[in-house]
Design an enzyme around this catalytic site. Structure first.
Site, PDB file in Angstrom:
ATOM      1  N   SER A 234       0.852  -1.183   0.000  1.00 56.34           N
ATOM      2  CA  SER A 234       0.000   0.000   0.000  1.00 56.34           C
ATOM      3  C   SER A 234       0.887   1.230   0.000  1.00 56.34           C
ATOM      4  O   SER A 234       2.110   1.147  -0.049  1.00 56.34           O
ATOM      5  CB  SER A 234      -0.905   0.010   1.229  1.00 56.34           C
ATOM      6  OG  SER A 234      -0.138   0.335   2.375  1.00 56.34           O
ATOM      7  N   LYS A 235       0.231   2.367   0.077  1.00 57.41           N
ATOM      8  CA  LYS A 235       0.909   3.647  -0.019  1.00 57.41           C
ATOM      9  C   LYS A 235       2.049   3.810   0.995  1.00 57.41           C
ATOM     10  O   LYS A 235       3.058   4.435   0.710  1.00 57.41           O
ATOM     11  CB  LYS A 235      -0.142   4.728   0.239  1.00 57.41           C
ATOM     12  CG  LYS A 235       0.003   5.848  -0.657  1.00 57.41           C
ATOM     13  CD  LYS A 235      -0.904   6.653  -1.294  1.00 57.41           C
ATOM     14  CE  LYS A 235      -0.157   7.888  -1.777  1.00 57.41           C
ATOM     15  NZ  LYS A 235       0.067   7.959  -3.123  1.00 57.41           N
TER      16      LYS A 235
END
Ligand code: GLU
Length: 454
Positions: A234-235
């Site tokens: 994820s980010k």
């Protein structure tokens, strides 16, 4: 996928509900590599049936990301939504043959049915003629649906536990798994290569294909991507989309090389592989089953290797395009002295900015370097630099080299003073090259300005 097999047809089928993320980019790359390896064809299909979340802007972003990654396709982009008539025809065929039926049961009624028949029993409905009722596919009670996965081997799903699942809403607009199965069949796709998260959809798609009388394609479900901490990517693990990788200054070839290694590896564990080599060696059957780790540090390292191995012309062109500047002699000279030092395109500008702009104002560097003897050192440097005939890295080096001994200081003291005088910072490419590229007049002017400021 042996060379003797008939030509293969793959598809990359992104949903335009956001940017192309790293996982999607790897799926695109694997489809592309498998296609190019076998001389097959790649169809780009935009799965835009979710009208609320699919936007034109997202489609553009995905195409843009594909182009930046230099992943070409042979057919498309085909909009899935634009094929709704074909989906409707396929639906009608199933309704006509009795392989699908209308059922007006509400979610509550389905729930009650399941309570009665046991939790492991898939729902079976009651056909109705009521218009506006949803359409369900008849799932056999016996047997299993087996996904013959090229990566995981056979994965079986007992039919009995599958609901007669809804394939179209009451208005006959079809649902996702139905559209995918129809499209894969009608587009004559031979191999479906996609993320593991779709494995649970595959039995439904196989059941639709069987009901329509189509032979199924081969499937390959790619292992999930994790961050170095073992959690789903994820980010928080850094760059998340292809656009972010581009903005961070990575090269498309390095990104291709690194993404190829996320789940696949050559048998000799080679790390640096040109795209030609990847095409030559990549086989979907050799993708592993374990989750792959996306580690931006490794990408940086690979990128640095690509940056150093480029020709100066390629390098200058890449830097120019990244910075939005024209290629000219000055940029080329600047690139020449920075090439060894930068791991990403983003790191180049801070190293060469001093050639295009006045020195940066960096108090910390100034105070660290400009001690009592700085005036004398800079004065002497100025004098020798003013006196040389040809002004290039070699003559600058020859002129400056004797000075530290004369002043009984370590060479670093002299060179750091000059560096801060001409660039403002303690970090720059090699000092002789930096002075030479800046040129005599500008170097002397900056040294004078520094002396005046002391
Ligand atoms: N549209 C799906 C996605 O973006 C992929 C579906 C498929 O490859 O079958 O995740």
């Amino acid at each position: 996928m042996m060379a003797e097999d008939p030509p293969i047809r793959l598809r990359f089928a992104p949903s335009p509900t956001g940017a192309l993320h790293i996982g999607g980019a790897r799926t695109a790359l694997y489809n592309w590599l498998a296609t190019r390896h076998s001389g097959g064809e790649l169809v780009l299909r935009i799965e835009d049936t979710d009208r609320e979340r699919s936007t034109e802007e997202n489609v553009e972003q995905i195409l843009d990301a594909m182009r930046w990654l230099e992943l070409s396709w042979d057919e498309g982009p085909v909009s899935q939504a634009s094929r709704s008539e074909r989906h409707g025809e396929a639906l009608k065929r199933l309704l006509d043959s009795g392989a699908a039926y209308r059922d007006s049961a509400t979610a509550k009624e389905v729930e009650a049915w399941k309570q009665e028949h046991g939790a492991d029993r898939g729902y079976r409905g009651e056909p109705t003629d009521e218009p506006g009722a949803a359409v369900r596919l008849r799932v056999p009670d016996e047997g299993e649906t087996v996904v013959e996965d090229l990566i995981r081997g056979p994965v079986s799903f007992p039919n009995r536990s599958y609901d007669d699942f809804v394939i179209a809403r009451g208005d006959d607009s079809v649902l996702y798994n139905f559209a995918v199965a129809v499209d894969d069949a009608e587009m004559e796709i031979t191999h479906v290569v996609r993320g593991d998260d779709h494995l649970s959809n595959t039995p439904k798609q196989l059941l639709v294909l069987a009901a329509l009388g189509h032979a199924p394609p081969r499937y390959a479900h790619l292992p999930l991507l994790h961050g170095p901490d073992g959690r789903k990517l994820s980010k928080r693990h850094g760059a998340a989309s292809v656009q972010e990788l581009r903005d961070a200054g990575y090269l498309p070839a390095a990104v291709r090389n690194y993404l190829a290694l996320l789940g696949w590896g050559a048998d000799d564990d080679a790390t640096l592989m040109s795209t030609e080599e990847l095409v030559e060696r990549f086989r979907i059957e050799d993708v592993g089953r374990a989750a792959a780790i996306f580690d931006e540090k490794k990408l940086r390292w690979i990128n640095g290797r690509y940056m150093r191995e480029m020709s100066l012309d390629e390098y200058t062109a890449a830097v120019a395009s990244y910075l939005g500047r024209e290629v000219d002699e000055r940029l080329r000279a600047a690139c020449e002295i920075a090439q060894e030092k930068a791991q990403t395109l983003a790191e180049v500008w801070p190293l060469i900015r001093f050639i295009f702009e006045p020195p940066v104002e960096d108090e910390k560097s100034w105070r660290k370097v400009m001690k009592e003897d700085a005036g004398a050192l800079l004065g002497a440097a100025r004098e020798v630099l003013a006196g040389i005939d040809e002004f290039d890295a070699r003559t600058v080096e020859e002129a400056l080299t004797p000075l530290p001994e004369r002043f009984e200081v370590k060479p670093g003291r002299l060179y750091q003073s000059i560096r801060v005088a001409i660039t403002g910072s303690t970090i720059s490419p090699g000092i002789f090259e930096s002075v030479a590229v800046l040129g005599r007049d500008e170097s002397l002017a900056r040294i004078d300005a520094a002396i005046a400021r002391l």
